[in-house]
Design an enzyme around this catalytic site. Sequence first.
Site, PDB file in Angstrom:
ATOM      1  N   ASP A  44       1.894  -1.242  -4.776  1.00 27.84           N
ATOM      2  CA  ASP A  44       0.828  -0.753  -5.645  1.00 27.84           C
ATOM      3  C   ASP A  44      -0.458  -1.545  -5.454  1.00 27.84           C
ATOM      4  OD1 ASP A  44       1.609  -3.090  -6.906  1.00 27.84           O
ATOM      5  OD2 ASP A  44       2.148  -2.158  -8.814  1.00 27.84           O
ATOM      6  N   SER A  45      -0.407  -2.552  -4.571  1.00 27.51           N
ATOM      7  CA  SER A  45      -1.633  -3.236  -4.147  1.00 27.51           C
ATOM      8  C   SER A  45      -2.589  -2.259  -3.467  1.00 27.51           C
ATOM      9  CB  SER A  45      -1.298  -4.379  -3.177  1.00 27.51           C
ATOM     10  OG  SER A  45      -0.432  -3.935  -2.146  1.00 27.51           O
ATOM     11  N   ASP A  83       6.694   0.590  -4.580  1.00 32.87           N
ATOM     12  CA  ASP A  83       6.442   0.081  -5.924  1.00 32.87           C
ATOM     13  C   ASP A  83       6.402   1.240  -6.909  1.00 32.87           C
ATOM     14  OD1 ASP A  83       6.212  -2.701  -6.266  1.00 32.87           O
ATOM     15  OD2 ASP A  83       4.299  -2.733  -5.211  1.00 32.87           O
ATOM     16  N   LYS A 112      10.737  -0.710  -6.143  1.00 30.64           N
ATOM     17  CA  LYS A 112      10.542  -2.066  -6.667  1.00 30.64           C
ATOM     18  C   LYS A 112      10.035  -1.972  -8.097  1.00 30.64           C
ATOM     19  CE  LYS A 112       7.306  -5.011  -5.150  1.00 30.64           C
ATOM     20  NZ  LYS A 112       6.537  -5.343  -6.391  1.00 30.64           N
ATOM     21  N   GLU A 114       9.008  -4.381 -11.657  1.00 31.57           N
ATOM     22  CA  GLU A 114       8.636  -5.708 -12.144  1.00 31.57           C
ATOM     23  C   GLU A 114       9.321  -6.031 -13.475  1.00 31.57           C
ATOM     24  OE1 GLU A 114       4.438  -6.341 -12.267  1.00 31.57           O
ATOM     25  OE2 GLU A 114       4.109  -5.624 -10.215  1.00 31.57           O
ATOM     26  N   GLU A 182       7.108 -14.157  -6.919  1.00 31.70           N
ATOM     27  CA  GLU A 182       5.671 -14.277  -6.653  1.00 31.70           C
ATOM     28  C   GLU A 182       5.077 -15.471  -7.390  1.00 31.70           C
ATOM     29  OE1 GLU A 182       1.492 -11.725  -6.608  1.00 31.70           O
ATOM     30  OE2 GLU A 182       3.382 -10.711  -7.050  1.00 31.70           O
TER      31      GLU A 182
END
Length: 280
Positions: A44-45, A83, A112, A114, A182
């Site tokens: 999602d970057s 993501d 992925k 979080e 991270e």
Amino acid sequence: MKKTAKKIIDFKKQGKKITALTAYDYSTAKYFDKAGVDIILVGDSLAQVALGYGSTTQVSTDEMLVFTKAVARGVESALVAADMPFMSYHISIEEGIKNAGRFIQNGAQAVKIEGASPYIIQLVSRLTQNGIPVMGHLGFTPQYINTIGGHFVSGKDTRATLEILQMAQALEKAGAFSVVLEMVPAESSKFITERLNIPTIGIGGGRYCDGQILVSDDILGKYDNFCPKFARQYSSLKDIIYNVARAYCNDVEKGNFPSISESFTLDNEEARKLENYTQN
């Protein structure tokens, strides 16, 4: 041979370091795959580096799916993970499963997610039960930036390290096949890595993780709005792109492009006919 979630776990058992990079388009994914990258993440970057948004929280599921399809088309060997963007899995377990399924149906082999709250652990368990491999993400979690309040290192003391370990173990128990760490101190990452059966993938997590991942625009030197401490720049594509575009503009402006060899031409007889016709 196509890499799978099970193969990634096997890499840890074999002591093989896992390589991972983000990609957002067909051609970049194709070259990363040929180079031997193990995991290609549609991160999602892309919200910032590809779409110009201010943060990862602004990208939508529909936008992520477009990029996921493009990346998947370029990959033959690597595991393609995607993501799940902000608010695509937070409202309910059912909606989270539905949205994760959309990524799988559009070419991803894993998603992925979080965090590791009780809700997230339940979601991970349900996803894996339904055949959707999950990569966890702990430490600094960008989707929580508005509550965290900034880019801060996690696991800076024993208590905090133990908390991350407990969350990672919960993700492992729920069925996650790996976990991203991270912005976690190297010693803390080492402590966590040694106590998990699934691999850790570091991004600012130090050398002791089972693998490493970076944002491709950082290592390529393409995105210069911000470059994190942990990103190594292997090239400077921004300079190459600028210089190529400037050279092209100069050639066009001076009449040097296109050349005869870069143009289609009539045969001599037709050229003479056309010349005579226009002269009349």
